[in-house]
Design an enzyme around this catalytic site. Structure first.
Site, short mmCIF file in Angstrom:
data_model
loop_
_atom_site.label_atom_id
_atom_site.label_comp_id
_atom_site.label_asym_id
_atom_site.label_seq_id
_atom_site.Cartn_x
_atom_site.Cartn_y
_atom_site.Cartn_z
CD GLU A 110 -32.77 57.79 5.09
OE1 GLU A 110 -32.97 58.52 6.10
OE2 GLU A 110 -31.64 57.68 4.92
CG ASP A 111 -33.20 62.03 3.28
OD1 ASP A 111 -32.35 61.36 2.48
OD2 ASP A 111 -32.51 63.01 4.21
CD GLU A 114 -31.84 58.68 17.26
OE1 GLU A 114 -30.67 58.66 17.24
OE2 GLU A 114 -32.09 57.80 18.08
#
Length: 708
Positions: A615-616, A528
């Protein structure tokens, strides 16, 4: 001379049959619906014909350590009654096929799930069988609830059924029959490497398998049940549990011919089964480019059976180094031993084989294919087991079975999940082979975790910039914030659709769910607070179109081996290489959402969700494991790091030492599950043509990037 030619032709013909079964031509894909006609949500497409590669009907029977223990002490003759019992045990279910001996209804309720019986108290399990059970229990197929299972695997060790072996399990017949779920073996899978014993080496397992399927390394064509059993290679107890060595072929070695044309080095049996085959090898041995070496030294009483050739054969045998021969051979012979196969089948996969008459282009192609097959299916126990389960799943779920092209081309059947789609063009790996290109637009997925309280927040600026891209088809805002969804009027007006959806359980892994709303091949993944211009988005997407199987993006990171701590390290320092491109600003194929969700184990995804971190990194591990390639970094945005540190929503995370320590822990946890480090370093960065060149800015297509 004529006799020698006949022997050579006979030997090469037999060996070539083995090669053809495994490395034969790959048929092209069957007709399917066009890309414009197929469903886009997560499947659809045409039905493929043809059977997957591993459904081989020719056995590859390994040479057993029992060959070393041959002795006259066990030279008892088998009585006719015992032979009849063995025959009944082996052949009673000979006519079994999937439609007659498998209950498909068990698989309709919960899909293809595999249950492993609990280990019985006091039962010993060999290291190799422990590796098999561990591979199943760590796979996405495993269930601990037998009522959900489609397939059942014994915890009783059935690998070694040679009565002379220390791993032989006694009273197996009664133990198996007492299992409450046995049901005459229906929907059961039995693994076996060795069966029978000296001198006959029958295929008797010592118990009636009933209607169970066999995943077996020593099975004859007479007893192999096509479409029901699975032929697996023999592997030694030292075989890696997971990961395994990469294929040895790193570059095209031209010409492909090596020092030796044909080699073999192994035992020569003076009596009993298997003796005829290896006794004939000396006829074609010339000690130059055909080197076929045998020794009489095996067992405790080999000298009692010495023949006139033994001393000469033994002396010649000792002159050559086994591995040196293999690595310098064009063709490696795999003659049968006591049983129908040999360890040399797996060894020869690393030393690709062919015959002198085959053109060097074909030799190189075969050599490359053997390296692919080794790495994709045979380099670890886990891969052998998972390949077996995937073969059976294809038989159970025939409408989604893999094509032979999926099995025989990169990245292989284990990474190509047919449940995603039956159309090859929906996978990024087959674009070049099919002569097609990915869909020329992308879907942006913006991961939102903070409430929308101001019209000046970075997410709104990002949304406007991305929407202006000529390649943007739509924008999905994944709302993973604890606050309610903002009203529609809070979002800026754009020329492309903006879809706001709530993340599943508000966890990090939900950003990689295979949402049906994603209608394009390409996904632009964004945090974001990422700051990107429209020009940067356009350039990254044009680069990705040339590398659709890889991650392409901006923020790069790297890994390294910390020799002091003996563990993998993670670094965000700007260095001369990188191995990860973070998914806060990256483009990749939507198939990786499906693979992340359905291929990775819940243990890794749960770790990511509990930490709200990594997660990346996990996505980079997954993509590099599939492609064996690094990601691609595009033009450096020098202020990226400083900009990220200045954003309110994630500033605390980037500065938090615990956040960095967690990523170190993740690196090692992920590497452990993958069986090694799949990440690949790269020193390549792709810039626009004329980037920073001393020419007029008006001549540059992506001129805005230089002004950032």
């Amino acid at each position: 001379m004529q006799a020698k030619k006949r022997y050579l032709i006979s030997l090469l013909t037999g060996a070539s049959l083995v090669l053809l079964l495994y490395f034969g031509g790959v048929p092209g894909p069957a007709p399917a619906t066009s890309r414009h006609e197929r469903a886009r949500g997560g499947g659809g497409g045409g039905r493929r014909s043809g059977q997957p590669w591993p459904h081989a009907s020719e056995p590859f029977q390994p040479f057993s350590p029992g060959d070393e223990t041959d002795t006259e002490e066990y030279n008892a003759h088998v009585s006719p009654r015992q032979k009849r019992e063995v025959h009944a045990s082996v052949y009673r279910g000979k006519r079994c096929r999937m439609d007659s001996c498998f209950d498909f209804s068990l698989c309709r309720r919960n899909g293809f799930k595999v249950y492993v019986y609990p280990q019985q108290k006091g039962e010993k399990i060999s290291e190799s069988y422990q590796s098999i059970l561990a591979a199943i229990e760590g796979s996405r197929f495993y269930t601990s609830d037998p009522s959900q299972a489609c397939l059942f695997v014994l915890s009783l060790d059935t690998l070694d059924r040679d009565q002379l072996s220390p791993h032989y399990v006694h009273n197996l017949k009664s133990k198996v029959q007492s299992l409450p779920l046995w049901n005459d073996g229906r929907n059961h899978l039995v693994f076996n490497l060795y069966s029978g014993t000296w001198p006959d080496y029958t295929e008797d397992l010592g118990f009636d398998i009933g209607q169970a399927m066999l995943a077996k390394a020593s099975v004859s064509t007479e007893n192999f049940r096509p479409g029901f059993d699975v032929s697996i290679p023999l592997f030694p107890k030292e075989h890696p549990r997971s990961g395994g060595e990469r294929g040895h072929l790193r570059a095209n070695s031209i010409p492909p011919f090596r020092k030796y044309m044909l080699v073999f080095k192994g035992k020569r049996y003076l009596t009993g089964i298997g003796s005829d085959t290896r006794n004939a090898l000396y006829h074609v041995h010339n000690a130059e480019d055909v080197v076929l070496l045998t020794t009489c030294k095996h067992g405790k009483d080999w000298q009692k059976h010495k023949d006139a050739r033994c001393d000469k054969d033994n002396a010649e045998y000792d002159k050559y180094d086994y591995r040196e021969m293999l690595h310098n051979s064009t063709f490696c012979l795999v003659p049968r031993g006591r049983r129908l196969g040999s360890f040399r089948f797996l060894e020869a996969l690393q030393i690709p084989s062919t015959v002198r008459s085959i053109h060097q282009d074909k030799i190189l192609a075969l050599r490359q294919q053997t390296q692919f097959l080794w790495e994709a299916y045979f380099s670890s126990v886990e891969k052998i087991v998972l390949t077996t389960l995937e073969i059976i799943q294809d038989r159970v779920l025939q409408h989604t079975a893999r094509s032979s092209l999926m099995w025989n081309s990169h990245p292989g059947g284990l990474f190509t999940l047919p449940q995603y789609s039956s159309y090859l063009g929906d996978f990024p790996f087959y674009y070049a082979g099919l002569g097609i290109k990915p869909y020329p637009k992308f879907t942006a997925v913006i991961h939102a975790v903070t409430p929308l309280v101001s019209q000046s927040q970075p997410i709104l600026k990002l949304l406007v910039a991305v929407a202006k891209s000529q390649y943007c088809a739509q924008i999905i805002v994944l709302w993973n914030c604890d606050k309610p969804l903002p009203a529609k009027h809070r979002w800026p007006a754009t020329s492309v659709p903006v879809i706001v959806i709530e993340g599943e359980n508000k966890v990090m892994s939900s950003r990689f769910q295979p949402y049906e709303s994603i209608i394009t091949d390409a996904v632009l993944s964004l945090d974001e607070d990422t700051v990107l211009s429209t020009t940067e988005v356009d350039f990254a997407f044009t680069v990705w179109q040339s590398f659709p199987e890889r991650i392409v993006g901006y923020p790069a990171r790297s890994h390294f081996w910390d020799s002091n701590k003996e563990r993998w390290g993670y670094t965000s320092k700007w260095t001369n290489d990188y191995s990860m491109v973070l998914t806060g600003a990256a483009i990749y194929h939507r198939y990786y959402h499906y693979l992340y969700t359905h291929f990775l184990p819940s243990s890794l995804k749960n770790m990511v969700d509990q930490l709200a971190n990594c997660e990346d990194i996990l996505m980079n591990f997954l993509v590099s494991a599939v492609t064996k390639l690094p990601p691609i970094k595009v033009t450096q945005k020098k202020q990226y790091k400083e900009t990220m540190m200045g954003q309110s929503s994630r500033a605390s995370r980037w500065a938090d030492p615990d956040h960095f320590a967690q990523r170190q822990t993740c690196m090692n946890k992920f590497a452990s599950w993958f069986g090694g480090m799949p990440l690949v370093h790269s020193q390549m960065r792709l810039d626009p043509v004329l980037f920073k060149d001393q020419v007029s800015i008006l001549r540059k297509k992506y001129r805005e990037i230089e002004r950032l």
